[in-house]
Design an enzyme around this catalytic site. Structure first.
Site, short mmCIF file in Angstrom:
data_model
loop_
_atom_site.label_atom_id
_atom_site.label_comp_id
_atom_site.label_asym_id
_atom_site.label_seq_id
_atom_site.Cartn_x
_atom_site.Cartn_y
_atom_site.Cartn_z
N SER A 71 0.87 -1.27 -0.01
CA SER A 71 -0.01 -0.03 0.03
C SER A 71 1.01 1.38 -0.15
CB SER A 71 -0.81 -0.19 1.16
OG SER A 71 -1.46 -1.28 1.63
N THR A 72 1.93 1.02 0.68
CA THR A 72 2.88 2.50 0.92
C THR A 72 3.56 2.87 -0.37
OG1 THR A 72 3.29 1.54 3.05
CG2 THR A 72 4.97 3.27 2.37
N TYR B 127 -1.25 -10.92 3.09
CA TYR B 127 -1.39 -9.64 3.57
C TYR B 127 -2.83 -9.48 3.84
CZ TYR B 127 -1.11 -4.42 3.11
OH TYR B 127 -1.17 -3.21 3.08
N LYS C 274 0.89 -10.97 7.23
CA LYS C 274 1.24 -9.58 7.69
C LYS C 274 -0.02 -9.29 8.02
CE LYS C 274 1.71 -5.48 5.18
NZ LYS C 274 1.13 -4.55 6.20
N THR D 72 -2.37 -6.52 9.61
CA THR D 72 -2.53 -5.07 9.53
C THR D 72 -4.08 -5.08 10.18
OG1 THR D 72 -0.93 -4.62 7.82
CG2 THR D 72 -2.54 -2.87 8.46
N GLY E 287 1.35 -5.09 11.71
CA GLY E 287 1.11 -4.08 10.20
C GLY E 287 0.72 -2.89 10.79
N ASP F 230 1.98 0.35 13.03
CA ASP F 230 3.16 0.65 13.54
C ASP F 230 2.92 1.28 14.98
OD1 ASP F 230 3.72 0.27 11.04
OD2 ASP F 230 4.58 2.37 10.41
N GLU F 231 1.81 1.81 15.23
CA GLU F 231 1.25 2.29 16.32
C GLU F 231 0.80 1.57 17.33
OE1 GLU F 231 0.29 2.61 13.34
OE2 GLU F 231 -1.59 3.34 12.95
N SER G 35 4.86 1.38 7.18
CA SER G 35 5.39 2.52 6.62
C SER G 35 6.24 3.81 7.30
CB SER G 35 3.98 3.07 5.89
OG SER G 35 3.55 3.76 7.12
C1 HMN Z 1 2.18 -1.83 3.06
O1 HMN Z 1 1.54 -2.69 2.44
O2 HMN Z 1 2.64 -0.82 2.38
C2 HMN Z 1 2.10 -1.55 4.58
O3 HMN Z 1 2.86 -2.62 4.92
C3 HMN Z 1 1.04 -1.23 4.99
C4 HMN Z 1 1.31 -1.01 6.56
O4 HMN Z 1 0.72 -1.77 7.46
C5 HMN Z 1 0.73 0.48 6.94
N1 HMN Z 1 -0.65 0.52 6.70
C6 HMN Z 1 -1.00 1.23 5.86
O5 HMN Z 1 -0.41 2.42 5.52
C7 HMN Z 1 -2.49 1.13 5.44
C8 HMN Z 1 1.16 0.97 8.46
O6 HMN Z 1 2.63 0.89 8.44
C9 HMN Z 1 0.55 2.43 8.66
O7 HMN Z 1 1.09 3.05 7.64
C10 HMN Z 1 1.09 2.76 9.94
O8 HMN Z 1 0.88 1.94 10.90
C11 HMN Z 1 0.19 4.12 10.39
O9 HMN Z 1 -1.23 3.98 10.46
#
Ligand code: HMN
Length: 292
Positions: A47-48, A136, A164, A166, A188, A190-191, A207
């Site tokens: 997604s990132t 994922y 993964k 999330t 997945g 980070d917070e 991300s």
């Molecule tokens: C990806 O697929 O790029 C990432 O692994 C997704 C990742 O889980 C991020 N989720 C999204 O951006 C939707 C998280 O790192 C997220 O950006 C972060 O926890 C802030 O909310």
């Protein structure tokens, strides 16, 4: 599969204002992750990376750049999921030939696919290559929720080695950990890294590690060592940073923060908007407070 544990940045991609890929910028982002954020690996095409807005050729180009820049310095996971499963197969073959350490695929989205269709999708992708696959799962964006038993059915294919995760569902995370102690689980969000690590995840993919990789590793390591209070202090600072990023626009702000570190992270790709002056200003404040 223990080689795949650790901290993985979900790779941001630098785009030019016209939406084309800025190869030099992408290489700089990769170097920054390896040299300064000290990550164990990269999750490419997630997604990132704004991956779902790209053509097949562009996705391949990014896989190529990442492998060429990272070589074998770190682990590489290629996210090949797409609701065009034939494209996923093509990308899985491509990334495997490039030498990617694992493939990942998002659950197929948009249509309400049945679980049997989802299972067929995963088996079709991974059975086409000599590689390993990480599911994922990101229900808040895909609408696809899977149960402990359904994950188990997918794991019946020995090439499907992990997920993964999330999601903020810590009950499901705990049930998965207990049921599948030998599969890889990546946090997945980070917070929520600290609680996920306490529940025994093997690694994290995120991300914000593109700019906060050092603190992310500290949280992970301290939590694994049982030093929960110290880990919590770092999660607090991390979450001040993440809240500020989320309120200012996730990917745009991450790119501005990278630019302030001297990395040519470029713009987001349409239909995502170009960054506004106000966002750029706020990113400077965030940088001075938490990243510098
Ligand atoms: C990806 O697929 O790029 C990432 O692994 C997704 C990742 O889980 C991020 N989720 C999204 O951006 C939707 C998280 O790192 C997220 O950006 C972060 O926890 C802030 O909310």
């Amino acid at each position: 599969n223990a080689d795949m544990r650790g901290i993985f940045s979900a790779l941001l991609v630098s785009y030019n204002e016209d939406g084309s890929i800025n190869e030099k910028g992408v290489r700089q982002i990769i170097r920054h992750n390896i040299d300064n954020m000290k990550v164990d690996g990269l999750y490419v095409g997630g997604s990132t990376g704004e991956n779902f807005m790209l053509s097949t050729e562009e996705k391949k180009q990014i896989f190529e750049i990442a492998k060429d820049e990272a070589k074998n310095e770190i682990k590489l996971i290629a996210q090949v999921g797409s609701i065009n499963v034939y494209e996923s197969v093509e990308l899985a073959k491509f990334a495997t030939e490039l030498g990617y350490d694992a493939i990942s695929a998002v659950t197929p989205f948009y249509y309400k696919f049945s679980f049997n269709e989802i299972k067929d999708y995963y088996n079709t992708i991974i059975d086409s290559v000599d590689n390993r696959l990480i599911i994922y799962s990101i229900p808040f964006l895909t609408g696809v929720d899977m149960s402990v038993e359904q994950f188990g059915e997918l794991f019946e294919n020995e090439k499907i080695i992990g997920v993964k995760f999330t999601a903020a569902d810590f009950y499901l995370l705990e049930r998965l950990r207990k049921a599948y102690p030998n599969h890889l689980i990546y946090a997945g969000f980070d917070e929520m890294m600290l609680p996920a690590t306490v529940l025994g995840v093997d690694g994290a993919i995120g991300s914000t590690f593109n700019v906060n990789g050092i603190r992310a590793r500290q949280i992970f390591d301290l939590a694994k060592e049982g030093k929960i209070e110290e880990a919590r202090e770092i999660q607090h600072v991390t979450n001040d940073l993440i809240s500020a990023i989320l309120s200012n626009g996730l990917y745009a702000t991450l790119k501005e923060l990278l630019k302030l570190s001297g990395v040519d992270a470029g713009y987001c790709r349409k239909p995502m908007a170009l960054t506004t002056d106000a966002q750029v200003e706020e990113a400077k404040n965030i940088f001075d407070k938490y990243v510098k």
